[in-house]
Design a protein around this motif. Structure first.
Motif, PDB file in Angstrom:
ATOM      1  N   LYS A 151     -29.523 -23.161  10.233  1.00 23.85           N
ATOM      2  CA  LYS A 151     -28.565 -22.237   9.633  1.00 23.85           C
ATOM      3  C   LYS A 151     -27.879 -21.371  10.689  1.00 23.85           C
ATOM      4  CE  LYS A 151     -28.323 -18.362   6.374  1.00 23.85           C
ATOM      5  NZ  LYS A 151     -29.119 -17.472   5.482  1.00 23.85           N
ATOM      6  N   GLU A 152     -28.647 -20.830  11.628  1.00 23.29           N
ATOM      7  CA  GLU A 152     -28.087 -19.957  12.646  1.00 23.29           C
ATOM      8  C   GLU A 152     -27.126 -20.720  13.557  1.00 23.29           C
ATOM      9  OE1 GLU A 152     -31.341 -20.009  11.806  1.00 23.29           O
ATOM     10  OE2 GLU A 152     -31.203 -18.104  10.704  1.00 23.29           O
ATOM     11  N   GLN A 153     -27.517 -21.935  13.949  1.00 22.04           N
ATOM     12  CA  GLN A 153     -26.671 -22.723  14.846  1.00 22.04           C
ATOM     13  C   GLN A 153     -25.375 -23.164  14.169  1.00 22.04           C
ATOM     14  OE1 GLN A 153     -29.680 -25.598  15.534  1.00 22.04           O
ATOM     15  NE2 GLN A 153     -30.575 -24.519  17.278  1.00 22.04           N
ATOM     16  N   LEU A 154     -25.419 -23.338  12.862  1.00 25.17           N
ATOM     17  CA  LEU A 154     -24.234 -23.736  12.125  1.00 25.17           C
ATOM     18  C   LEU A 154     -23.204 -22.623  12.022  1.00 25.17           C
ATOM     19  CD1 LEU A 154     -25.853 -25.832   9.263  1.00 25.17           C
ATOM     20  CD2 LEU A 154     -24.175 -26.677  10.916  1.00 25.17           C
ATOM     21  N   GLN A 155     -23.595 -21.405  12.357  1.00 26.88           N
ATOM     22  CA  GLN A 155     -22.658 -20.289  12.304  1.00 26.88           C
ATOM     23  C   GLN A 155     -21.594 -20.414  13.395  1.00 26.88           C
ATOM     24  OE1 GLN A 155     -22.665 -18.099   9.881  1.00 26.88           O
ATOM     25  NE2 GLN A 155     -24.614 -18.707   8.964  1.00 26.88           N
ATOM     26  N   SER A 156     -21.905 -21.129  14.459  1.00 20.43           N
ATOM     27  CA  SER A 156     -20.942 -21.347  15.534  1.00 20.43           C
ATOM     28  C   SER A 156     -20.150 -22.620  15.247  1.00 20.43           C
ATOM     29  CB  SER A 156     -21.664 -21.477  16.882  1.00 20.43           C
ATOM     30  OG  SER A 156     -20.761 -21.845  17.893  1.00 20.43           O
ATOM     31  N   ARG A 157     -18.845 -22.495  15.138  1.00 21.03           N
ATOM     32  CA  ARG A 157     -18.023 -23.650  14.789  1.00 21.03           C
ATOM     33  C   ARG A 157     -17.653 -24.479  16.012  1.00 21.03           C
ATOM     34  NH1 ARG A 157     -13.295 -23.020  13.078  1.00 21.03           N
ATOM     35  NH2 ARG A 157     -13.128 -24.664  11.525  1.00 21.03           N
ATOM     36  N   ASP A 158     -17.832 -23.944  17.228  1.00 18.81           N
ATOM     37  CA  ASP A 158     -17.363 -24.650  18.422  1.00 18.81           C
ATOM     38  C   ASP A 158     -17.970 -26.043  18.574  1.00 18.81           C
ATOM     39  OD1 ASP A 158     -15.693 -22.594  19.031  1.00 18.81           O
ATOM     40  OD2 ASP A 158     -16.985 -21.697  20.558  1.00 18.81           O
ATOM     41  N   PRO A 159     -19.296 -26.187  18.513  1.00 17.38           N
ATOM     42  CA  PRO A 159     -19.843 -27.542  18.685  1.00 17.38           C
ATOM     43  C   PRO A 159     -19.462 -28.485  17.545  1.00 17.38           C
ATOM     44  CG  PRO A 159     -21.570 -25.988  18.074  1.00 17.38           C
ATOM     45  CD  PRO A 159     -20.365 -25.180  18.378  1.00 17.38           C
ATOM     46  N   ILE A 160     -19.278 -27.942  16.360  1.00 18.47           N
ATOM     47  CA  ILE A 160     -18.908 -28.788  15.219  1.00 18.47           C
ATOM     48  C   ILE A 160     -17.452 -29.215  15.327  1.00 18.47           C
ATOM     49  CG2 ILE A 160     -18.736 -28.891  12.706  1.00 18.47           C
ATOM     50  CD1 ILE A 160     -21.045 -26.826  12.658  1.00 18.47           C
ATOM     51  N   LEU A 161     -16.573 -28.265  15.698  1.00 15.50           N
ATOM     52  CA  LEU A 161     -15.174 -28.628  15.924  1.00 15.50           C
ATOM     53  C   LEU A 161     -15.076 -29.662  17.038  1.00 15.50           C
ATOM     54  CD1 LEU A 161     -12.147 -28.240  15.454  1.00 15.50           C
ATOM     55  CD2 LEU A 161     -12.222 -26.273  17.007  1.00 15.50           C
ATOM     56  N   SER A 162     -15.878 -29.503  18.085  1.00 14.07           N
ATOM     57  CA  SER A 162     -15.883 -30.471  19.192  1.00 14.07           C
ATOM     58  C   SER A 162     -16.232 -31.870  18.692  1.00 14.07           C
ATOM     59  CB  SER A 162     -16.880 -30.041  20.269  1.00 14.07           C
ATOM     60  OG  SER A 162     -16.501 -28.820  20.861  1.00 14.07           O
ATOM     61  N   THR A 163     -17.191 -31.943  17.769  1.00 12.39           N
ATOM     62  CA  THR A 163     -17.603 -33.239  17.215  1.00 12.39           C
ATOM     63  C   THR A 163     -16.447 -33.884  16.454  1.00 12.39           C
ATOM     64  OG1 THR A 163     -19.866 -32.412  17.010  1.00 12.39           O
ATOM     65  CG2 THR A 163     -19.296 -34.372  15.735  1.00 12.39           C
ATOM     66  N   TYR A 164     -15.727 -33.092  15.692  1.00 12.15           N
ATOM     67  CA  TYR A 164     -14.602 -33.624  14.925  1.00 12.15           C
ATOM     68  C   TYR A 164     -13.437 -34.009  15.833  1.00 12.15           C
ATOM     69  CZ  TYR A 164     -16.501 -32.780  10.287  1.00 12.15           C
ATOM     70  OH  TYR A 164     -17.258 -32.840   9.142  1.00 12.15           O
ATOM     71  N   ILE A 165     -13.251 -33.298  16.931  1.00 18.50           N
ATOM     72  CA  ILE A 165     -12.217 -33.683  17.901  1.00 18.50           C
ATOM     73  C   ILE A 165     -12.559 -35.039  18.501  1.00 18.50           C
ATOM     74  CG2 ILE A 165     -11.177 -33.111  20.126  1.00 18.50           C
ATOM     75  CD1 ILE A 165     -11.531 -30.147  19.361  1.00 18.50           C
ATOM     76  N   ASP A 166     -13.828 -35.223  18.876  1.00 13.65           N
ATOM     77  CA  ASP A 166     -14.278 -36.540  19.357  1.00 13.65           C
ATOM     78  C   ASP A 166     -13.940 -37.625  18.343  1.00 13.65           C
ATOM     79  OD1 ASP A 166     -15.288 -35.647  21.741  1.00 13.65           O
ATOM     80  OD2 ASP A 166     -17.400 -35.866  21.206  1.00 13.65           O
ATOM     81  N   LEU A 167     -14.219 -37.342  17.082  1.00 12.84           N
ATOM     82  CA  LEU A 167     -13.964 -38.304  16.012  1.00 12.84           C
ATOM     83  C   LEU A 167     -12.484 -38.662  15.956  1.00 12.84           C
ATOM     84  CD1 LEU A 167     -15.565 -39.656  13.603  1.00 12.84           C
ATOM     85  CD2 LEU A 167     -14.622 -37.823  12.188  1.00 12.84           C
ATOM     86  N   GLY A 168     -11.625 -37.645  16.019  1.00 10.86           N
ATOM     87  CA  GLY A 168     -10.188 -37.878  15.957  1.00 10.86           C
ATOM     88  C   GLY A 168      -9.665 -38.635  17.163  1.00 10.86           C
TER      89      GLY A 168
END
Length: 283
Positions: free
Chosen positions: A223-240
């Motif tokens: 839950k705490e790590q999910l508060q930061s969007r940077d690594p998740i946005l990075s994952t979606y950029i990789d996907l795109g």
């Protein structure tokens, strides 16, 4: 904790992926997993031929009930009787899966702009020119934070070094066959291994590029790590970035499967374990 983390993952996804022609959001549906009278659940990626045939024959279109469906994170070479065979890009089922995916999900303006800016950073202004093509490779090697090293079966089964070398050879071969000069347009390598990514960002591999990002495996974040969007946005950029590639070389991973569908099911798609053999259709 688990349900709260799952809800956060959904909210982050909803911020980065817009609704296409089909509304995939549960919000506002009063969904109750025990309410079988109102909602019917279909597990697409499973070995239930009856359910799969119902979907493939247009059953959802003719169904008056609201429905919820789940696609499990199966590998791209899954043996699923009757399911869309996305391991064979030229198959009718594979294109149907990509078509359905594009009717469901569209990148948000934030994600689309992030992908565009990274393309320009990697390939320069030419990346925005009509007809610009590049070849990408995806390797699931392990090395993400909060994740142990993966077993070799995620790749060719012959080890990470072999996969990097043979993957790049395959990428350049596909470039030659489809009119992409990989001497002038570098190969894009997307990997979950931070050490390899840093080496490439520093210029360690000639004519190979990768975005300077640190993606994350969302299922491994609390839950705490999910508060930061940077690594998740990075994952979606990789996907795109993978989705926009003209050709993709891949190891065993559901991530690249998703990228292929997001990109519309392009035919230049080669399994690293198949000695770079596939039908190629130059675009």
């Amino acid at each position: 904790m688990g349900s709260q983390s799952a809800a956060l993952r959904v909210s982050v996804c909803a911020a980065l992926l817009l609704v296409g022609k089909i509304d995939w959001r549960v919000d506002g549906t009063n969904y109750n997993s025990s309410d079988s009278e109102t909602f019917r659940f279909y597990n697409w990626v499973n070995r239930h031929r009856k359910t799969t045939n119902f979907i493939m024959e247009g059953g959802l279109r003719n169904n008056s009930k609201k429905f919820i469906t789940l696609i499990h994170n199966q590998h791209i070479d899954m043996t699923c009787a009757g399911c869309p065979d996305v391991a064979q890009p030229f198959s009718t089922d594979g294109y149907q899966a990509a078509c359905l995916f594009n009717h469901l999900f569209k990148p948000s303006s934030e994600l689309a702009e992030s992908i565009r800016s990274h393309l320009e950073e990697l390939f320069g202004p030419r990346s925005s020119m009509p007809g610009f093509n590049y070849v990408a490779m995806h390797l699931r090697l392990g090395g993400l934070e909060h994740e142990n090293k993966l077993p070799d079966e995620r790749g060719s089964g012959q080890g990470p070094l072999h996969d990097v070398i043979e993957g790049l050879r395959c990428a350049r071969k596909l470039g030659d066959q489809t009119g992409v000069n990989t001497s002038e347009i570098p190969v894009l390598l997307i990997t979950d291994n931070h050490e390899l990514r840093s080496f490439i960002v520093e210029g360690g591999l000639a004519n190979v590029v990768t975005p300077n990002l640190k993606p994350a495996h969302m299922a491994r974040l609390n839950k705490e790590q999910l508060q930061s969007r940077d690594p998740i946005l990075s994952t979606y950029i990789d996907l795109g970035l993978l989705a926009n590639a003209h050709c993709i070389v891949y190891g065993r991973s559901g991530f690249v499967n998703t990228a292929w569908m997001l990109g519309g099911g392009k035919p230049c798609f080669s399994d690293l374990r198949n000695a770079c053999r596939m039908d190629i259709e130059a675009q």
